[in-house]
Every structure is written in C-alpha cells, then in structure tokens.
Motif scaffolding. Sequence first.
Motif, PDB file in Angstrom:
ATOM      1  N   GLY A   1       0.794  -1.218   0.000  1.00 38.13           N
ATOM      2  CA  GLY A   1       0.000   0.000   0.000  1.00 38.13           C
ATOM      3  C   GLY A   1       0.827   1.268   0.000  1.00 38.13           C
ATOM      4  O   GLY A   1       2.014   1.252  -0.332  1.00 38.13           O
ATOM      5  N   ALA A   2       0.161   2.368   0.393  1.00 36.84           N
ATOM      6  CA  ALA A   2       0.776   3.687   0.248  1.00 36.84           C
ATOM      7  C   ALA A   2       1.753   3.979   1.378  1.00 36.84           C
ATOM      8  O   ALA A   2       1.473   3.721   2.545  1.00 36.84           O
TER       9      ALA A   2
ATOM     10  N   ASN B   1      -3.928  -3.028   6.018  1.00 39.20           N
ATOM     11  CA  ASN B   1      -2.825  -2.077   6.109  1.00 39.20           C
ATOM     12  C   ASN B   1      -2.887  -1.405   7.467  1.00 39.20           C
ATOM     13  O   ASN B   1      -3.657  -0.468   7.672  1.00 39.20           O
TER      14      ASN B   1
ATOM     15  N   ARG C   1      -1.107   0.594   8.686  1.00 37.58           N
ATOM     16  CA  ARG C   1      -0.706   2.004   8.624  1.00 37.58           C
ATOM     17  C   ARG C   1      -1.848   2.895   8.130  1.00 37.58           C
ATOM     18  O   ARG C   1      -1.673   4.084   7.970  1.00 37.58           O
TER      19      ARG C   1
ATOM     20  N   HIS D   1      -2.841  -3.268  -4.775  1.00 43.06           N
ATOM     21  CA  HIS D   1      -3.291  -2.823  -3.452  1.00 43.06           C
ATOM     22  C   HIS D   1      -4.290  -1.694  -3.631  1.00 43.06           C
ATOM     23  O   HIS D   1      -4.078  -0.806  -4.467  1.00 43.06           O
TER      24      HIS D   1
ATOM     25  N   ASP E   1      -4.873   0.872  -1.872  1.00 40.91           N
ATOM     26  CA  ASP E   1      -4.268   2.200  -1.663  1.00 40.91           C
ATOM     27  C   ASP E   1      -3.757   2.791  -2.974  1.00 40.91           C
ATOM     28  O   ASP E   1      -3.832   3.999  -3.195  1.00 40.91           O
TER      29      ASP E   1
END
Lengths: 231, 337
Positions: free
Chosen positions: A121-122, B39, B41, B119, B121
């Motif tokens: 992801g980011a 995730n 995060r 993903h 994101d």
Amino acid sequence: MPRNERVLILPTMNYLFSLLFCMTACLLPAQGARIHAHASCRGRIVVTGDTLPLGIVLQTARFYLSDFIFYRQGQEVLRENNSYHLVDLEFPESGEWAIHTSGFDEISFLLGTDSLTNVSGAYGGDLDPVKGMYWTWNSGYINVKLEGFSPQSRGRNGEFALHLGGYMPPFQTDYRVQSGVTSSGHIHIELDVCPMFEQTDWNSHFNVMSPSAEAARLTELLGRSIRVYAE
Amino acid sequence: MLSKFILSGITAFLFLSGATSDPITLPVPAGWPAPQYDNPRNPLTESGIALGRRLFYEPLLSRDSTVSCSNCHLSFTAFTHVDHALSHGINDRIGTRNSPALMNLAWSRSFMWDGAVNHLDMQALAPISSPVEMDFNIQGVTERLKASEDYRSMFEKAFGSGEITGERILKALAQFELTLVSANSRYDRIKAGKDTFTAQEKNGYELFQKHCNSCHTEPLFTNYQFENNGLKPDTILNDRGRAGISGNPADDLKFKVPTLRNIEISHPYMHDGRFKRLKEVLNHYTDGIEDSPTLSPLLKDKIQLGSREKTDLTAFLLTLTDRDFLFNPDFRPPAPK
C-alpha cells in the motif's frame, strides 16, 4: 530565593543547558557515521546534466537505496528504521544522511526496494508516489530511473529512458549489496553507471519501462558496480 | 447479522498514524472470509472516510478539473458507469474498458480488469494518470489540494496534521472505498433466514450453483481469479487482458472474474461492456463461447440452458440487488461546504 542568587544561577543553568544540547547535538553524530551516496563514471563523480565519457548526457538519475543493516563481526548491530532513501543526483543532499551507530565492519543494503514494500500500500516520505518513482499503470516502484541522451541510442533524438523496476519473479530488480567497510565518519556508496551504459542495448532497449528481463539485467549490472568505501 | 472483525494492529498503529478520531472496525458479514485489505498504517476513521468521500467526488483530481472518480463510478448504479460500454474521461476521451462496479473492495486481491494494481491504496493512481481518464498526476493533485484551506483542515482531522501528501490522498480514498460493502441483498436476507426464494428463484439458484458458482463463487460471487470466458476478441481494442501485465502467454485474453452482486444495475457487462442485457450474457455462455488455448476449462463443455432455465437463473441474479447499498446516503456526494 534572594535576587542576587537567582542572577548567579541563571547563567549557570544556561551553561548547563548549552552543555547538554552540545552533548546531544554535537557528540552523537561523532559517534556515528555519515552516508554519502552518489554516482560516478570511471571514477569521476557525476551529477544531473553532466556529459559522461561515453557521450551520454544524464538528465535524470534517481535510485533507491534501502534496508540498511550494519554488522560487527558478523553480528547485526543496527537495522535502520524507515530505511528508504531516494538518491536524486539533481539534489546531491538526497544522498547524505547520518547513521547513529559506530563500531561496525560490514554494511548491507538494497539497490531498489524489496517486494514486501511493493505490495503493502501507500507509503510517505521518499516512497510517496509524488516522487514520481511509482508506476501508475502497473503496481510497483521504479527502483532506478535514468533518462537522457546517448549518441548511440536509436530513440527519438537519441533519447533514452530506463525505468528499472519489478518485484515479482522472474523479473525482480532489487539488488543486495554487502560490503566490508570500516566505521569511520564517512561512508561512501558510489554507483558507477558506466559499466551498465556500456552494456545497454541501444538498438532495441533504449526505453525500458516495465518489469522485464532487460530491467533485471540492467539493475544487476548497476548493483555490481556499487563500491562502498570509508573516507 | 454482521460479525465484527478488527483489522490487525489497528489500535496499536493509531498513534503512529497520527489519526485524530477513533478507529472504525470494518464489519465482516457473517459467513464471509477475512478481508484481504490489511494495512495497519491506514486505520479507518470517521474523518479519514469523510476525506476520502470528498476526494472521490473531487473534480480537481483531473487535469481540467471536470472529472471525478464518481463520473465513472456512480453510487446509484453500484459505482459503475451505467449505459457506457467504455467509460469516457476528460475531453470525452473514450477508454478501452468498462468501468468496474465498486463494492466489497476489502476482499479483492487485485484491482483493474487485468489485476494491474496490487493494493487498494495504490489503485487511484491509475485513473488519475490515465490519458483517457483524468490525464493528470498525483503530484499535481497534491499541489491543488494544498491551496485549499478546507482540505488542509480535513487532512488535519484525518491524519493529525494539515500536511497534504500523495500517501494521505491515496489512504483517504482507500478508506472511503473500503466502506462500500454490499451485503444486504434479498439473497443475503434469505441466507440469514429472514426471507425465502420463490420457486423460480430457487430453481435459478440451483442452476447458478451448478453452472456459475465455480468462478462467481459465493458469498462474494467471484473467485478473484483471471479467466478467459470465451469472448471473441475485439479486433479494434485488441485487449489481451492479464497477459498485458504478466507477460505470460498462458494469461492471454484472461480478465478478472467480476462479482455478480448488483448485476441487475451494473450493466453493460463484460470487460468491454459489449452486452447490454443479462439475456445476452446468458446467451453468450450457452451459444457464444469461442474456443482458444486459454479458454477456461470449465467452459470447454457447452453450458446447456433452455429459455425457461435462463429466465429462472435471471430471477435468481436479481436477488443479488442490494438497495441499501445502492441508496446508502453515506455513499452519495458530500454536502457542499
């Protein structure tokens, strides 16, 4: 407290604070090391805009160095936190950072980014997609981006664009560098770009923009041309 | 009934993320597998979701500030571009694929018809950058949003500071998209024992389980694999699907199996939107399969369905329409400031 005593104490406290600040700010870096990552060609430091001995003009040169691990006598002494560094030759300071450890005799890091980072992801900082090092049509980081002109390139006006990335087998483009080095104050990581340029296929692979065997080959050539030395 | 699933480490990472509101747990409908999205995060928060929703409807994401995500993903039509075989971006540029319906994205293993994005994101980077969609870039979007005091305030609420970065834009969009859960269709209520199939729907369900469930696997109605379902290649688009990403000839003409949830609403169908009606889709599976080396083995033998059976199967497919999802006010454009 009498007024005259307070007058005496204040300068003393100022001195103590200054001493404390200096111990924190001045002494710690001296105990650690400083990384200087840069690129070269045949022993000469190169920056963006330079014309290399091969006649190549380098317009863009960016690459990731990541996952730094420091060892002493084979034992890990430090694994750097958030260990992602985008070195951009247009901004030489991007290749400079402090390492808060000393007493190591070996250093290990990746040219590029690992596969887990590519699927998680980011991220921000140097991994933020605003840095222009993340593909948009196909997930994954561009581990090395080299653009410019070469007299040998069959691209339009001699242009070339090498966007080297890919995290999945068989086209993984991260390259682990492991090197013995003394832990003196300044550690240089020098990426010699010319051995790769000398073996670039200017007839058919002057543009590499996807994970491929060519991207993996060129990245390995770059990885093998990294020299680590202390100053 | 919804069970609760907490994304791993969600609370532990809240402090690190700087998010300012309480984390929201992602509900997992009973009988569903654990979500793929994990995730730590990017914990979901009310303010993060609100920011993502605002961004989803934000035309500033496109080069000429005319097109937002919602142009091709309308909430009332299961977040797809109804009536458009191929979606159009800025300046009426026509794309090469049908915009996919968006729902239950937390369970998806990859994104886009060819699985190019790994993903959630990172998915928004693709339409923002595509020349036939928004034709812009995340750097430009970031700079535009930085000029907005309103956005700075929203980012502060969502992430603990008013700093606007590409990472935060992508995370906020993902947060909103994760909330697009469709799990309250008649089918779901029937499965929960709160409703019953009609005789026709029941027959259709049995036909579905026999002929369709291998790929459109319950309860998400997709197995998230890439398959060649025997569509004759469009000679103009010449879209090779998954092979364009993997480079593997074995993936030629394979596309991601889409969910069938809300299929009634999300027409036209297939990766290139070639079929306008469900009837055409079923006719393809009984009479239109084109053989090729990569054709799904499950379609090698012709599917036999009479017209009555097709009607029953269609009746079952209509039970997958989730009106609570389609008309959820939380998914509509946010009220103007």
